[in-house]
Design an enzyme around this catalytic site. Structure first.
Site, PDB file in Angstrom:
ATOM      1  N   LYS A  85       0.868  -1.180   0.000  1.00  0.00           N
ATOM      2  CA  LYS A  85       0.000   0.000   0.000  1.00  0.00           C
ATOM      3  C   LYS A  85       0.903   1.228   0.000  1.00  0.00           C
ATOM      4  O   LYS A  85       1.716   1.416   0.911  1.00  0.00           O
ATOM      5  CB  LYS A  85      -0.899   0.000   1.231  1.00  0.00           C
ATOM      6  CG  LYS A  85      -1.753   1.265   1.318  1.00  0.00           C
ATOM      7  CD  LYS A  85      -2.768   1.190   2.434  1.00  0.00           C
ATOM      8  CE  LYS A  85      -3.591   2.460   2.502  1.00  0.00           C
ATOM      9  NZ  LYS A  85      -4.591   2.413   3.577  1.00  0.00           N
ATOM     10  N   LYS A 102      -2.193  -1.520  -3.850  1.00  0.00           N
ATOM     11  CA  LYS A 102      -3.023  -0.322  -3.818  1.00  0.00           C
ATOM     12  C   LYS A 102      -2.152   0.908  -3.954  1.00  0.00           C
ATOM     13  O   LYS A 102      -1.148   0.990  -3.251  1.00  0.00           O
ATOM     14  CB  LYS A 102      -3.760  -0.307  -2.480  1.00  0.00           C
ATOM     15  CG  LYS A 102      -4.611   0.891  -2.219  1.00  0.00           C
ATOM     16  CD  LYS A 102      -5.242   0.760  -0.847  1.00  0.00           C
ATOM     17  CE  LYS A 102      -6.041   2.009  -0.564  1.00  0.00           C
ATOM     18  NZ  LYS A 102      -6.513   2.040   0.775  1.00  0.00           N
TER      19      LYS A 102
HETATM   20  C1  PBG Z   1      -7.480   3.520   5.462  1.00  0.00           C
HETATM   21  C2  PBG Z   1      -7.776   3.319   4.010  1.00  0.00           C
HETATM   22  C3  PBG Z   1      -7.576   4.256   2.999  1.00  0.00           C
HETATM   23  C4  PBG Z   1      -8.097   3.717   1.837  1.00  0.00           C
HETATM   24  C5  PBG Z   1      -8.572   2.448   2.162  1.00  0.00           C
HETATM   25  N1  PBG Z   1      -8.354   2.217   3.518  1.00  0.00           N
HETATM   26  C6  PBG Z   1      -7.047   5.639   3.039  1.00  0.00           C
HETATM   27  C7  PBG Z   1      -5.695   5.895   3.518  1.00  0.00           C
HETATM   28  O1  PBG Z   1      -4.845   5.004   3.657  1.00  0.00           O
HETATM   29  O2  PBG Z   1      -5.432   7.051   3.812  1.00  0.00           O
HETATM   30  C8  PBG Z   1      -8.122   4.408   0.521  1.00  0.00           C
HETATM   31  C9  PBG Z   1      -9.123   3.915  -0.450  1.00  0.00           C
HETATM   32  C10 PBG Z   1      -9.393   4.825  -1.592  1.00  0.00           C
HETATM   33  O3  PBG Z   1      -8.749   5.872  -1.780  1.00  0.00           O
HETATM   34  O4  PBG Z   1     -10.289   4.472  -2.353  1.00  0.00           O
HETATM   35  N2  PBG Z   1      -6.623   2.691   6.077  1.00  0.00           N
END
Ligand code: PBG
Length: 426
Positions: A294, A347
């Site tokens: 991520k 992601k």
């Molecule tokens: C939080 C989380 C996030 C997303 C999914 N879970 C945001 C972040 O890490 O700040 C982002 C999903 C998206 O942008 O569609 N842990």
């Protein structure tokens, strides 16, 4: 490849190849040809085609032997002439054809040929639908994500899930908008068994027992600091203490009936700790989808607006990965595999296709891709401004994620794309 064909509960004929023993039928056509649709044990395997009784056996007067004799005697019946070569526009240069052994365009020459050689396919079964929920009764539109809403957990959510199931999307992931008053620095609302997420899971499972529910494991929606972990006085995100909270959160979600808990926090060691915590409570059958790679991405902007979960200070770069890094994804993948992850997630999606391919090639585990909020909103905005064809770009982006190696795709387009697939003529 390319054995994943469409298998959704919509009014569309489908063919599925699970293994050589299964066969799913086509709907009847004008000649009433039917194909049976039962799996057979190997010993019982036999032809499943039941022939139509009308049509082919018509008598026209002359026997096969007479027809053959005619041709042998040189009396060949007439067929249409060889069609003339289509004309090129005036001015087209007259040249000798290139002497090419291979002309790859031959395999793309018609829709039939293209369909025969398509390497990747996509179906609603590949989608996981992320849904935002809140405590309210109304569905509130999310400004930065056209077409997405914070759904009322008791009403709008159930309707949206019903629509998704009707087009073959039976997997969802929940993201809660937590009232500000319930947030604190240690995110304790995250493991309140009667909190919004566990309550919603129980309601959904009561209504749709076979729905697959993924949950997000991270503190940010519950943290008054808007970070995924506990923030120390000096701004450091505390790893092991956060993992302790995440374990309680995951167990609380499992207790409510979650099928797959998905740590998206990027703390070290959380997959192993969550696995142990789940097992200790008897949740051996609850899966873990780890957000393995991520990245600290600006593509999450609209999501943070949706949940009002922007970090109150700083950024997430000490735990989420540097977008410049490729090999580092392997370090994360190895740890997650060793710690017992069931699914590895990458992601964002489209800007990180190389990472999806890397994990697909290096790990036998299923791979998930998350087409995040910013990717979704860009396609929507481009469509609204008539700069691109929204539907085509949507389907292409999803297909590309599959081609790169994603088994499942978390996408805000899940309902729209599955509806498109259901309506598509084949
Ligand atoms: C939080 C989380 C996030 C997303 C999914 N879970 C945001 C972040 O890490 O700040 C982002 C999903 C998206 O942008 O569609 N842990």
């Amino acid at each position: 490849m390319a054995t994943t064909l469409f298998n959704a509960s919509c009014s569309f004929p489908s063919i599925k190849v699970i293994d050589c023993k299964s066969y799913v039928g086509l709907r009847s056509n004008a000649n009433q040809v039917r194909v049976a649709s039962l799996p057979f044990a190997t010993s019982q395997r036999r032809s499943l085609v039941v022939r139509a009784s009308n049509g082919h056996a018509k008598k026209l007067g002359r026997s096969d032997a007479e027809c053959e004799a005619d041709v042998a005697a040189g009396n060949v019946p007439e067929a249409p002439p060889v069609p003339p070569k289509p004309a090129a526009p005036a001015g087209t240069p007259v040249i000798q054809p290139l002497n090419l052994n291979r002309r790859p365009r031959r395999n793309r020459a018609s829709p039939t040929v293209r369909a025969a050689f398509q390497e990747t396919d996509i179906s609603p079964a590949n989608f996981v639908y992320p849904l935002f929920i809140h405590e309210g009764e109304e569905d509130t539109p999310i400004g930065a994500m056209p077409g997405c809403y914070r759904l009322g957990w008791r009403h709008g959510l159930l309707q949206e899930v019903a629509k998704a199931r009707a087009v073959g999307v039976n997997s969802i992931v929940l993201f809660p908008k937590v009232p500000e008053a319930l947030k604190n620095p240690t995110g304790d609302e995250a493991y309140n068994d009667n909190g919004l997420v566990p309550r919603t899971i129980r309601l959904l499972k009561d209504k749709y027992p076979d729905l697959i529910i993924y949950t997000d494991v991270a503190l940010d929606p519950y943290s008054s600091d808007g970070h995924d972990g506990i923030v120390r006085e000096d701004g450091v995100i505390m790893n092991d203490e956060t993992v302790h909270q995440l374990c309680k959160q995951a167990v609380s979600q499992a207790r409510a009936g979650a099928d797959v808990v998905s740590p998206s926090d990027m703390m070290d060691g959380r997959v192993g700790a969550i696995r142990a915590a789940l097992d200790a409570e008897g949740f051996q059958n609850v899966s873990i989808m780890s957000y393995t790679a991520k990245y600290a991405s600006s593509f999450y902007g609209p999501f943070r607006e949706a949940l009002d979960s922007n970090p109150r200070f700083g950024d997430k770069k000490t735990y989420q990965m540097n977008p410049a890094n490729y090999r580092e994804a392997l370090i994360e993948a190895r740890e997650d595999e060793a710690e017992g992850a069931d699914i590895l997630l990458v992601k964002p999606g489209l800007p990180y296709l190389d990472i999806i391919r890397l994990l697909r090639d290096k790990s036998p585990l299923p791979i998930a891709a998350y087409q995040v909020s910013g990717e979704y909103s860009m396609i929507k905005a481009g469509g609204v401004l008539k700069m691109i064809d929204e539907e085509k770009v949507m389907m292409e982006s999803l297909m590309c994620l599959r081609r790169a190696g994603a088994d499942i795709i978390l996408t805000y387009f899940a309902l729209q794309a599955a509806t498109y697939l259901c309506n598509q003529k084949r």
